[in-house]
Design a protein around this motif. Structure first.
Motif, PDB file in Angstrom:
ATOM      1  N   THR A   8       0.739  -0.920   0.011  1.00 31.19           N
ATOM      2  CA  THR A   8       0.340   0.080  -0.110  1.00 31.19           C
ATOM      3  C   THR A   8       1.025   0.657  -0.344  1.00 31.19           C
ATOM      4  O   THR A   8       2.230   1.187   0.143  1.00 31.19           O
ATOM      5  CB  THR A   8      -1.045   0.062   1.341  1.00 31.19           C
ATOM      6  OG1 THR A   8      -0.415  -0.025   2.713  1.00 31.19           O
ATOM      7  CG2 THR A   8      -1.944  -1.061   1.367  1.00 31.19           C
ATOM      8  N   ILE A  53      -7.272   4.010   0.661  1.00 34.24           N
ATOM      9  CA  ILE A  53      -7.360   3.416   2.423  1.00 34.24           C
ATOM     10  C   ILE A  53      -8.632   3.562   3.224  1.00 34.24           C
ATOM     11  O   ILE A  53      -8.912   2.639   4.411  1.00 34.24           O
ATOM     12  CB  ILE A  53      -6.153   2.736   3.651  1.00 34.24           C
ATOM     13  CG1 ILE A  53      -5.942   4.040   3.673  1.00 34.24           C
ATOM     14  CG2 ILE A  53      -5.134   1.982   2.228  1.00 34.24           C
ATOM     15  CD1 ILE A  53      -4.093   3.677   4.549  1.00 34.24           C
ATOM     16  N   HIS A  71       1.598  -2.814   4.905  1.00 30.10           N
ATOM     17  CA  HIS A  71       0.611  -1.336   5.227  1.00 30.10           C
ATOM     18  C   HIS A  71       1.632  -0.111   5.127  1.00 30.10           C
ATOM     19  O   HIS A  71       2.431  -0.558   6.327  1.00 30.10           O
ATOM     20  CB  HIS A  71      -0.070  -1.410   5.680  1.00 30.10           C
ATOM     21  CG  HIS A  71      -0.637  -0.312   5.534  1.00 30.10           C
ATOM     22  ND1 HIS A  71      -1.300  -0.128   5.115  1.00 30.10           N
ATOM     23  CD2 HIS A  71      -1.373   0.384   6.836  1.00 30.10           C
ATOM     24  CE1 HIS A  71      -2.069   1.528   5.538  1.00 30.10           C
ATOM     25  NE2 HIS A  71      -1.817   1.120   6.701  1.00 30.10           N
ATOM     26  N   VAL A  97      -7.574  -2.000   6.360  1.00 33.02           N
ATOM     27  CA  VAL A  97      -6.704  -2.586   5.801  1.00 33.02           C
ATOM     28  C   VAL A  97      -6.359  -4.069   6.758  1.00 33.02           C
ATOM     29  O   VAL A  97      -6.823  -5.021   5.803  1.00 33.02           O
ATOM     30  CB  VAL A  97      -5.201  -1.834   5.542  1.00 33.02           C
ATOM     31  CG1 VAL A  97      -3.757  -2.905   5.440  1.00 33.02           C
ATOM     32  CG2 VAL A  97      -5.302  -1.547   4.737  1.00 33.02           C
ATOM     33  N   ILE A 109       0.708  -9.508   7.798  1.00 30.33           N
ATOM     34  CA  ILE A 109       1.072  -7.565   7.701  1.00 30.33           C
ATOM     35  C   ILE A 109       2.546  -7.142   7.965  1.00 30.33           C
ATOM     36  O   ILE A 109       2.636  -7.519   9.472  1.00 30.33           O
ATOM     37  CB  ILE A 109      -0.150  -6.527   7.934  1.00 30.33           C
ATOM     38  CG1 ILE A 109      -1.666  -7.826   6.897  1.00 30.33           C
ATOM     39  CG2 ILE A 109       0.137  -5.314   7.637  1.00 30.33           C
ATOM     40  CD1 ILE A 109      -2.880  -6.189   8.081  1.00 30.33           C
ATOM     41  N   HIS A 111       3.509  -3.645   9.375  1.00 30.85           N
ATOM     42  CA  HIS A 111       2.763  -2.111   9.380  1.00 30.85           C
ATOM     43  C   HIS A 111       4.084  -0.947   9.537  1.00 30.85           C
ATOM     44  O   HIS A 111       4.920  -1.225  10.472  1.00 30.85           O
ATOM     45  CB  HIS A 111       1.813  -2.639  10.337  1.00 30.85           C
ATOM     46  CG  HIS A 111       0.807  -0.692  10.812  1.00 30.85           C
ATOM     47  ND1 HIS A 111       0.242  -0.356  10.160  1.00 30.85           N
ATOM     48  CD2 HIS A 111       1.893  -0.067  11.871  1.00 30.85           C
ATOM     49  CE1 HIS A 111      -0.240   1.122  10.332  1.00 30.85           C
ATOM     50  NE2 HIS A 111       0.611   1.023  11.829  1.00 30.85           N
TER      51      HIS A 111
END
Length: 330
Positions: A8, A53, A71, A97, A109, A111
């Protein structure tokens, strides 16, 4: 790594470097952008998908069939943005998300948070257990977003970790361009004594840290500070840049109190009009706050290691700036 991985915020400075790095390592990438006009620069390296998002109904298509999510998307400090936008992107956006990822069956994920959750370090260097100490709305929103990520990791619904990069820079970075330009044009000045500590991280090292964190799938619900090999004073930073640009080291030091007062005044005047003030408190704080971190946890548990020293990183940035025409010497 087998599978397809979503990034992202792929159109941003960090996101684009990450996409390119993953591609160079043979990883299949899906790059998520908010506008179709952002796709062309990424298409040689990734499958590109348009999603946002803050719009949960756009996320399922982006996450379908992916093996992991990086992310990176966030709203950084900028003028003319309502305060609520930081919550929409950096807090509610994180929840969107994670909810979409869990629904899609994504297992992991990584982050992206920020060292700014710690803000000024009173007793440097700080490690990951240092208390949160937000200094502005951006940092507060990143803390809330990180807490959401950690709550999902802790719930067992999805695996992953949080990365807290230090001061990100590297080839192509326009945020630090002003620093390099001011030094090159011999109009840089210090506010205060210049002894505040800085801790930079090369965006290319950060991209590798993201990859390592995704691969370390036995590590869950942990935070990692990701920084360069060492921290240094702001004067050390400016000295090295000056040396490589072959210009005299700046010597002008302005008093902290009057400059900070002026910064608050200009921000107060400009904010109602959505104008970025020429001077504002956060910019003055750059000269005053200690940012110095212990990255041994990332070294030990992720195998993270910066590829070169500060001097080499500066050389790469200067070379890139000249090649792009961003920097000239008078």
């Amino acid at each position: 790594m087998q599978g397809l991985y979503l990034v992202t915020g792929a159109a941003g400075f960090v996101g684009e470097h990450l996409v390119r790095h993953l591609h160079s390592r043979g990883v299949a990438v899906r790059a998520m952008v908010r506008r179709t006009s952002q796709a062309a620069a990424l298409e040689p390296y990734a499958e590109v998908v348009v999603a946002d998002i803050t719009q949960p109904d756009t996320l399922p298509q982006a996450m379908a069939g992916v093996s992991g999510i990086y992310h990176v998307a966030a709203l950084f400090r900028q003028a003319g943005v309502p305060d609520a936008a930081f919550y929409d992107v950096n807090v509610a956006g994180v929840q969107n998300v994670f909810e979409a990822a869990i629904t899609a069956g994504v297992p992991r994920i990584v982050h992206c948070s920020t060292n700014g959750v710690h803000s000024h370090i009173k007793d440097p260097p700080a490690n990951e257990s240092a208390p949160f100490n937000p200094g502005d709305l951006y940092q507060l929103s990143k803390i809330e977003g990180e807490n959401i990520a950690m709550s999902y990791f802790g719930s067992g619904q999805i695996g992953g970790v949080v990365l807290r990069p230090t001061m990100i820079y590297g080839p192509g970075d326009t945020r630090t361009l002003k620093l390099f330009r001011m030094i090159a044009r011999k109009n840089f000045f210090y506010v205060g004594n210049g002894l505040a500590l800085t801790h930079w991280v090369d965006v290319r090292d950060l991209a590798e840290a993201f990859l390592l964190a995704m691969q370390a799938d036995t590590i869950n619900a942990e935070a990692f500070l990701i920084g360069g090999d060492r921290y240094m004073t702001l004067k050390d930073t400016v000295q090295e840049i000056s040396r490589q640009l072959n210009v005299p080291e700046p010597s002008l030091h302005l008093p902290t109190g009057p400059v900070m007062a002026l910064a608050h005044a200009t921000e107060w005047i400009c904010k109602p009009f959505g104008i970025e003030p020429p001077l504002f408190p956060r910019r003055v704080s750059f000269f005053l706050k200690n940012r110095a971190f212990d990255i041994s946890k990332a070294r030990t548990e992720l195998g993270f290691a910066p590829k070169q020293d500060f001097s080499g990183e500066v050389a790469d940035i200067i070379k890139d700036y000249f090649e792009r025409g961003y920097l000239t010497l008078s």
